[in-house]
Motif scaffolding. Structure first.
Motif, PDB file in Angstrom:
ATOM      1  N   SER A 133      26.133 111.589  72.217  1.00  0.00           N
ATOM      2  CA  SER A 133      27.055 111.282  71.131  1.00  0.00           C
ATOM      3  C   SER A 133      26.703 109.931  70.533  1.00  0.00           C
ATOM      4  CB  SER A 133      28.499 111.260  71.655  1.00  0.00           C
ATOM      5  OG  SER A 133      29.384 110.743  70.687  1.00  0.00           O
ATOM      6  N   MET A 134      26.856 109.826  69.221  1.00  0.00           N
ATOM      7  CA  MET A 134      26.686 108.541  68.536  1.00  0.00           C
ATOM      8  C   MET A 134      27.701 108.483  67.400  1.00  0.00           C
ATOM      9  SD  MET A 134      23.366 106.820  66.642  1.00  0.00           S
ATOM     10  CE  MET A 134      22.608 106.262  68.171  1.00  0.00           C
ATOM     11  N   VAL A 135      28.573 107.481  67.477  1.00  0.00           N
ATOM     12  CA  VAL A 135      29.653 107.351  66.495  1.00  0.00           C
ATOM     13  C   VAL A 135      29.670 105.948  65.924  1.00  0.00           C
ATOM     14  CG1 VAL A 135      32.148 107.520  66.109  1.00  0.00           C
ATOM     15  CG2 VAL A 135      31.047 109.008  67.794  1.00  0.00           C
ATOM     16  N   ASN A 136      29.848 105.852  64.620  1.00  0.00           N
ATOM     17  CA  ASN A 136      30.134 104.582  63.953  1.00  0.00           C
ATOM     18  C   ASN A 136      31.332 104.805  63.037  1.00  0.00           C
ATOM     19  OD1 ASN A 136      27.798 102.560  64.487  1.00  0.00           O
ATOM     20  ND2 ASN A 136      26.745 104.462  64.007  1.00  0.00           N
ATOM     21  N   LYS A 137      32.316 103.965  63.155  1.00  0.00           N
ATOM     22  CA  LYS A 137      33.459 103.997  62.246  1.00  0.00           C
ATOM     23  C   LYS A 137      33.586 102.634  61.589  1.00  0.00           C
ATOM     24  CE  LYS A 137      34.795 108.180  63.379  1.00  0.00           C
ATOM     25  NZ  LYS A 137      34.783 109.296  62.443  1.00  0.00           N
ATOM     26  N   PRO A 138      33.842 102.556  60.280  1.00  0.00           N
ATOM     27  CA  PRO A 138      34.049 103.674  59.354  1.00  0.00           C
ATOM     28  C   PRO A 138      32.752 104.417  59.068  1.00  0.00           C
ATOM     29  CG  PRO A 138      34.018 101.606  58.151  1.00  0.00           C
ATOM     30  CD  PRO A 138      33.970 101.246  59.612  1.00  0.00           C
ATOM     31  N   ASP A 139      32.895 105.644  58.538  1.00  0.00           N
ATOM     32  CA  ASP A 139      31.718 106.451  58.246  1.00  0.00           C
ATOM     33  C   ASP A 139      31.838 107.061  56.844  1.00  0.00           C
ATOM     34  OD1 ASP A 139      33.625 108.424  58.558  1.00  0.00           O
ATOM     35  OD2 ASP A 139      32.926 109.035  60.544  1.00  0.00           O
ATOM     36  N   PHE A 140      31.094 108.102  56.571  1.00  0.00           N
ATOM     37  CA  PHE A 140      31.076 108.718  55.248  1.00  0.00           C
ATOM     38  C   PHE A 140      30.864 110.224  55.408  1.00  0.00           C
ATOM     39  CE2 PHE A 140      26.842 107.494  56.491  1.00  0.00           C
ATOM     40  CZ  PHE A 140      26.069 108.595  56.173  1.00  0.00           C
ATOM     41  N   ALA A 186      40.569 103.696  68.690  1.00  0.00           N
ATOM     42  CA  ALA A 186      40.275 102.296  68.999  1.00  0.00           C
ATOM     43  C   ALA A 186      40.344 101.436  67.740  1.00  0.00           C
ATOM     44  CB  ALA A 186      38.896 102.180  69.642  1.00  0.00           C
ATOM     45  N   MET A 187      39.838 101.962  66.658  1.00  0.00           N
ATOM     46  CA  MET A 187      39.843 101.210  65.403  1.00  0.00           C
ATOM     47  C   MET A 187      41.277 101.014  64.906  1.00  0.00           C
ATOM     48  SD  MET A 187      37.301 101.824  62.231  1.00  0.00           S
ATOM     49  CE  MET A 187      37.318 100.762  60.784  1.00  0.00           C
ATOM     50  N   GLU A 188      42.080 102.050  65.062  1.00  0.00           N
ATOM     51  CA  GLU A 188      43.481 101.964  64.634  1.00  0.00           C
ATOM     52  C   GLU A 188      44.263 101.006  65.524  1.00  0.00           C
ATOM     53  OE1 GLU A 188      47.407 104.884  64.251  1.00  0.00           O
ATOM     54  OE2 GLU A 188      45.403 105.765  64.478  1.00  0.00           O
ATOM     55  N   ASP A 189      44.040 101.095  66.833  1.00  0.00           N
ATOM     56  CA  ASP A 189      44.807 100.261  67.777  1.00  0.00           C
ATOM     57  C   ASP A 189      44.456  98.783  67.669  1.00  0.00           C
ATOM     58  OD1 ASP A 189      46.018 102.540  68.707  1.00  0.00           O
ATOM     59  OD2 ASP A 189      44.800 102.698  70.521  1.00  0.00           O
ATOM     60  N   THR A 190      43.195  98.473  67.409  1.00  0.00           N
ATOM     61  CA  THR A 190      42.754  97.068  67.402  1.00  0.00           C
ATOM     62  C   THR A 190      42.648  96.481  65.997  1.00  0.00           C
ATOM     63  OG1 THR A 190      40.407  97.678  67.333  1.00  0.00           O
ATOM     64  CG2 THR A 190      41.428  97.475  69.508  1.00  0.00           C
ATOM     65  N   LYS A 191      42.860  97.330  64.980  1.00  0.00           N
ATOM     66  CA  LYS A 191      42.714  96.909  63.568  1.00  0.00           C
ATOM     67  C   LYS A 191      41.333  96.276  63.326  1.00  0.00           C
ATOM     68  CE  LYS A 191      47.020  97.986  62.657  1.00  0.00           C
ATOM     69  NZ  LYS A 191      47.379  98.588  63.961  1.00  0.00           N
ATOM     70  N   ALA A 192      40.327  96.848  63.972  1.00  0.00           N
ATOM     71  CA  ALA A 192      38.976  96.293  63.930  1.00  0.00           C
ATOM     72  C   ALA A 192      38.261  96.613  62.625  1.00  0.00           C
ATOM     73  CB  ALA A 192      38.160  96.844  65.109  1.00  0.00           C
ATOM     74  N   LYS A 193      37.225  95.847  62.364  1.00  0.00           N
ATOM     75  CA  LYS A 193      36.358  96.092  61.209  1.00  0.00           C
ATOM     76  C   LYS A 193      35.535  97.351  61.428  1.00  0.00           C
ATOM     77  CE  LYS A 193      32.492  93.985  58.679  1.00  0.00           C
ATOM     78  NZ  LYS A 193      31.587  92.798  58.619  1.00  0.00           N
ATOM     79  N   GLY A 194      35.131  97.598  62.672  1.00  0.00           N
ATOM     80  CA  GLY A 194      34.330  98.770  62.976  1.00  0.00           C
ATOM     81  C   GLY A 194      34.277  99.037  64.470  1.00  0.00           C
ATOM     82  N   VAL A 195      33.911 100.265  64.823  1.00  0.00           N
ATOM     83  CA  VAL A 195      33.774 100.655  66.232  1.00  0.00           C
ATOM     84  C   VAL A 195      32.527 101.520  66.373  1.00  0.00           C
ATOM     85  CG1 VAL A 195      34.769 101.989  68.138  1.00  0.00           C
ATOM     86  CG2 VAL A 195      36.258 100.597  66.676  1.00  0.00           C
ATOM     87  N   SER A 196      31.741 101.244  67.415  1.00  0.00           N
ATOM     88  CA  SER A 196      30.571 102.063  67.739  1.00  0.00           C
ATOM     89  C   SER A 196      30.696 102.604  69.147  1.00  0.00           C
ATOM     90  CB  SER A 196      29.273 101.253  67.645  1.00  0.00           C
ATOM     91  OG  SER A 196      28.696 101.349  66.380  1.00  0.00           O
ATOM     92  N   ILE A 197      30.313 103.864  69.320  1.00  0.00           N
ATOM     93  CA  ILE A 197      30.284 104.472  70.650  1.00  0.00           C
ATOM     94  C   ILE A 197      28.983 105.257  70.792  1.00  0.00           C
ATOM     95  CG2 ILE A 197      31.321 106.204  72.178  1.00  0.00           C
ATOM     96  CD1 ILE A 197      34.038 105.478  71.056  1.00  0.00           C
ATOM     97  N   ILE A 198      28.302 105.049  71.915  1.00  0.00           N
ATOM     98  CA  ILE A 198      27.110 105.835  72.253  1.00  0.00           C
ATOM     99  C   ILE A 198      27.329 106.420  73.642  1.00  0.00           C
ATOM    100  CG2 ILE A 198      24.615 105.839  72.579  1.00  0.00           C
ATOM    101  CD1 ILE A 198      24.462 103.284  70.931  1.00  0.00           C
ATOM    102  N   VAL A 199      27.068 107.715  73.779  1.00  0.00           N
ATOM    103  CA  VAL A 199      27.130 108.376  75.083  1.00  0.00           C
ATOM    104  C   VAL A 199      25.756 108.973  75.356  1.00  0.00           C
ATOM    105  CG1 VAL A 199      28.266 110.133  76.491  1.00  0.00           C
ATOM    106  CG2 VAL A 199      29.563 108.942  74.697  1.00  0.00           C
ATOM    107  N   THR A 200      25.212 108.732  76.560  1.00  0.00           N
ATOM    108  CA  THR A 200      23.868 109.224  76.864  1.00  0.00           C
ATOM    109  C   THR A 200      23.797 109.840  78.256  1.00  0.00           C
ATOM    110  OG1 THR A 200      22.896 107.296  77.980  1.00  0.00           O
ATOM    111  CG2 THR A 200      22.978 107.223  75.578  1.00  0.00           C
ATOM    112  N   ASP A 201      22.701 110.550  78.479  1.00  0.00           N
ATOM    113  CA  ASP A 201      22.286 110.938  79.828  1.00  0.00           C
ATOM    114  C   ASP A 201      21.382 109.807  80.304  1.00  0.00           C
ATOM    115  OD1 ASP A 201      20.857 111.840  82.043  1.00  0.00           O
ATOM    116  OD2 ASP A 201      20.740 113.896  81.320  1.00  0.00           O
TER     117      ASP A 201
END
Length: 594
Positions: free
Chosen positions: A276-283, A253-268
Motif C-alpha cells: 500500500s502507498m497513500v498520500n493525502k491530500p490526493d487527486f 489521521a489527517m482529520e484528527d490532527t488537522k495536518a497538512k498531509g499524511v503518508s502511509i507505506i505498507v510493505t512485505d
C-alpha cells in the motif's frame, strides 16, 4: 511548270515530315522524362493520392493489483478528423450549405454548432483548407455509430473516423499518486503510468487502403494492414484491500490532527513489495487537474511525498545508528549511558527532549526513551567516516530504485564537511534528510536478517494476445539485494525495537501477542532555502513491523505539520496500532499466545 509544282509539293511534304518528326521527338522526350526520369516521384504522388494510410492505435495495457483487481484500464473510444478541402469540394459540387453540414455533424457528435462551423473554415499558412483537422476525441461507441451512419448516408467521406484511447480509473482517487495519470494523448504523465509508459503503450498498427478522389475506400480492394501490438498488463504488488484500509487510516489521521498531509507505506519487509502507498491530500486521475488554479498548486498536489520529497527523519533514524554501533561492536545490550538532559559539543548545548534527562540508562533504554544524548555518544564512538559508511550501506543519499519517477536522493552531509555538532545531530536524526521509501527500506533491512531489499510496485508484466489470453513475460528482479549488517545484529536490534513498542516511547502502537517492533520520530521541519527550522512545524512518524522475529508486514506513517500534539509517540503510533489491527485481520494473522 509541272516540274516547279513538284518541287513545291516535295518541299511542303518535307516540312510536314519535319514538323511531325519534331512533335514525335518532343513527345518521346516527354514520355522519357515521365516514364524514366520522374517515374519514382510520379508513382509516389499517384499512390499518395490514391491510397490512405491510417495508424491503428494499440490498446494501452491495464494496471492490476496483486489479486487481479483492475486499477487502471483503457476503454475503446474513437476520434473524428475532417479533410476540409474535400468538405469544401463536396459543398460546391452538391450545392450544400456548410451551415447545414455543420448542423448535422454537431448533432451527431453532441458538439456546439458554432465551434464546428469555425473549425470547418480553418486554413493553412498559404490559405488552403486544412487536410487533417481533429474535430473530436474520446467518443463513445453509441455516438460514433451515429457518426458512421451520417457519413454513409450523406457520403460525408471528408469525415475520418479513427480509434482512440481513453484511460479510466474505476476507483477514482484510490492509489492516485502511485498510479499517476495520462495526458490527452494517452501517454504517461506521472506515477506508474509514466514510469512504465513504454511497456503500457504497445506498438501501433498501420492500415493502407486504395481510395477514390473523395477519399472513399474502394470496395473491391483488400486493405494492407499490420495489427497493433497492445500494451502489456502490469500486475502490482499492491493489495487493494490493504490499500483501502491505509487510505481510510490516512484520511482519519489527517482529520484528527488537522495536518497538512499524511503518508502511509505498507510493505512485505522480506521482499520489499509495497502492499500500500497513500498520500493525502490526493487527486482523481480521471480528472487530475480538477479544482487546481495554478501550476504550483498542481505541482504540489501531484507530488508523491513518500517518494519525491526528503525530510529530516528524526528519531526513526536512531535505528541506523544503533545497528552501526552494534555491528562494529562499539556497544552492547547492557552498555551504560548517563543522560543529564543535555550534552555540550564544541560549545553548543544539545538538549534531550526530556527536561532534566533520563539519568542512568542502558542501550535498550536509550532506544526505548529515544534519548538524544545517548545516541550522540554512539555517534561519537562511530566517528564521521564510519557513520556515513553505514548511512550509505542502508541506502541513504542515493535513490533506492523504486519504480516511480522523480525519486529524491535525500541529503547527506559529506564526511569532509561534517562538524562535530553535525556528527552529534545526525546520530539522532537531524541535519541529514531522507525520503519515506528510504526509511521503510532501512527498517526492512533490520527486519529481514540484515538484508537490504528494494521497495517496489511492479510484480509482473503480461502480454495479451489477439485471443485475449495473457502470458507473463517479465517478473520483478531486485538488483540491489545486499547484506548490510549481520543476521545476529539485525535480530538483536529487532528484539530491542519490540521493547520500544511494548514498554517504550512507541507503546501506543502495542497490541498484545503480535510482537510489533518499531520506532517513533518527531522532526522539526527545516526552513526551505534557508538555515534553521520553521517554528511550530513538525513531521511526526512511526516505522514498525510484525512479528519482530518473523515479520510479515512493515509500515511507515508520517504526519506533516499536525496542529496541536506533534510527537510521533502521541499521534503516529496510535494510527499504526489501528492500521496493524486491521491488516492483521485482513491477513488472518493470529496473535501468539504466551
Amino acid at each position: 511548270m509541272k516540274r516547279k509544282k513538284g518541287v513545291h509539293k516535295n518541299k511542303r511534304l518535307g516540312i510536314v515530315i519535319a514538323i511531325l518528326t519534331s512533335v514525335f521527338i518532343i513527345l518521346f522526350a516527354q514520355l522519357f522524362r515521365i516514364m524514366i526520369i520522374n517515374r519514382s516521384f510520379l508513382v509516389s504522388q499517384g499512390e499518395e493520392q490514391s491510397t490512405k494510410e491510417l495508424m491503428v492505435m494499440p490498446k494501452r495495457g491495464s494496471i492490476l493489483d496483486r489479486n487481479g483487481n483492475e486499477l487502471a484500464v483503457s476503454a475503446d473510444v474513437y476520434k473524428v478528423r475532417l479533410d476540409l478541402q474535400n468538405l469544401d469540394e463536396y459543398s460546391i459540387k452538391y450545392k450544400k450549405s456548410k451551415d447545414i453540414i455543420a448542423d448535422e455533424i454537431s448533432n451527431a457528435l453532441n458538439l456546439d454548432v458554432d465551434n464546428v462551423r469555425k473549425s470547418m473554415e480553418k486554413k493553412n499558412a498559404v490559405g488552403g483548407y486544412l487536410r487533417d483537422l481533429e474535430l473530436a476525441r474520446k467518443i463513445k461507441k453509441e455516438v460514433i455509430d451515429k457518426v458512421k451512419q451520417l457519413r454513409s448516408d450523406k457520403q460525408y467521406y471528408f469525415m475520418v473516423i479513427e480509434n482512440d484511447t481513453n484511460r479510466y480509473y474505476p476507483n477514482n482517487n484510490f492509489l492516485a499518486h502511485a498510479l499517476g495519470a495520462v495526458d490527452s494523448d494517452g501517454s504517461g504523465l506521472l506515477g506508474l503510468e509514466k514510469y512504465y509508459d513504454k511497456d503500457l503503450t504497445g506498438v501501433p498498427g498501420i492500415k493502407i487502403s486504395e481510395v477514390d478522389r473523395i477519399s472513399q475506400e474502394l470496395p473491391y480492394d483488400d486493405p494492407i494492414s499490420t495489427q497493433p501490438i497492445n500494451g502489456k498488463n502490469i500486475t502490482l504488488t499492491i493489495d487493494a484491500s490493504i490499500q483501502f484500509i491505509a487510505e481510510k487510516a490516512a484520511e482519519k489521521a489527517m482529520e484528527d490532527t488537522k495536518a497538512k498531509g499524511v503518508s502511509i507505506i505498507v510493505t512485505d519487509p522480506k521482499s520489499g513489495e509495497i502492499l500500500s502507498m497513500v498520500n493525502k491530500p490526493d487527486f482523481n486521475p480521471n480528472d487530475p487537474r480538477k479544482g487546481v488554479k495554478t501550476s504550483d498548486e498542481l505541482h504540489q498536489l501531484w507530488r508523491n511525498w513518500a517518494v519525491n520529497d526528503a525530510v529530516e527523519p528524526g528519531s526513526t533514524f536512531k535505528i541506523v545508528t544503533t545497528a552501526a554501533a552494534l555491528e562494529e561492536e562499539l556497544t552492547y545490550k547492557d552498555d551504560q549511558f548517563y543522560d543529564k538532559g543535555y550534552i555540550i559539543i564544541d560549545g553548543v548545548a544539545i538538549n534531550c527532549w526530556k527536561p532534566g534527562g533520563h539519568g542512568q540508562e542502558n542501550l535498550v533504554d536509550i532506544l526505548k526513551n529515544s534519548c538524544n544524548p545517548g545516541f550522540i555518544e554512539l555517534g561519537k564512538r562511530l566517528g564521521k567516516e564510519k557513520l556515513n559508511e553505514y548511512i550509505n550501506k542502508f541506502g541513504f543519499g542515493n535513490p533506492v530504485g523504486i519504480d516511480l519517477p522523480g525519486e529524491t536522493s535525500g541529503i547527506i552531509k559529506p564526511t569532509n564537511k561534517m562538524s562535530n555538532v553535525d556528527l552529534a545531530t545526525i546520530s539522532f536524526g537531524q541535519a541529514d534528510a531522507a525520503s519515506m521509501v528510504q526509511l521503510i527500506a532501512a527498517l526492512n533491512t533490520v527486519m529481514n536478517n540484515g538484508v537490504y531489499t528494494t521497495p517496489h510496485l511492479m510484480k509482473s508484466m503480461s502480454s495479451v494476445g489477439q485471443d485475449g489470453n495473457s502470458n507473463v513475460v517479465q517478473t520483478y528482479q531486485d538488483k540491489n539485494v545486499r547484506q548490510v549488517i549481520s543476521e545476529k545484529t539485525a535480530n538483536e536490534l529487532a528484539g530491542y525495537l519490540e521493547q520500544v513498542v511494548s514498554t517504550g516511547s512507541a507503546k501506543a502502537a502495542y497490541i498484545e501477542g503480535y510482537g510489533i517492533a518499531g520506532k517513533t520520530g518527531t522532526a522539526e521541519k527545516a526552513n526551505i532555502g534557508g538555515k534553521g527550522y520553521s517554528e511550530g512545524k513538525y513531521v511526526a512518524s512511526f516505522v514498525g513491523a510484525a512479528p519482530y522475529d518473523d515479520p510479515k508486514v512493515s509500515l511507515l506513517i508520517a504526519i506533516d505539520e499536525p496542529k496541536g500534539q506533534y510527537f510521533g509517540g502521541d499521534i503516529a503510533a496510535p494510527v499504526a496500532k489501528d492500521l496493524f489491527e486491521q491488516i492483521f485481520k485482513e491477513m488472518s494473522f493470529k496473535p501468539v499466545k504466551n
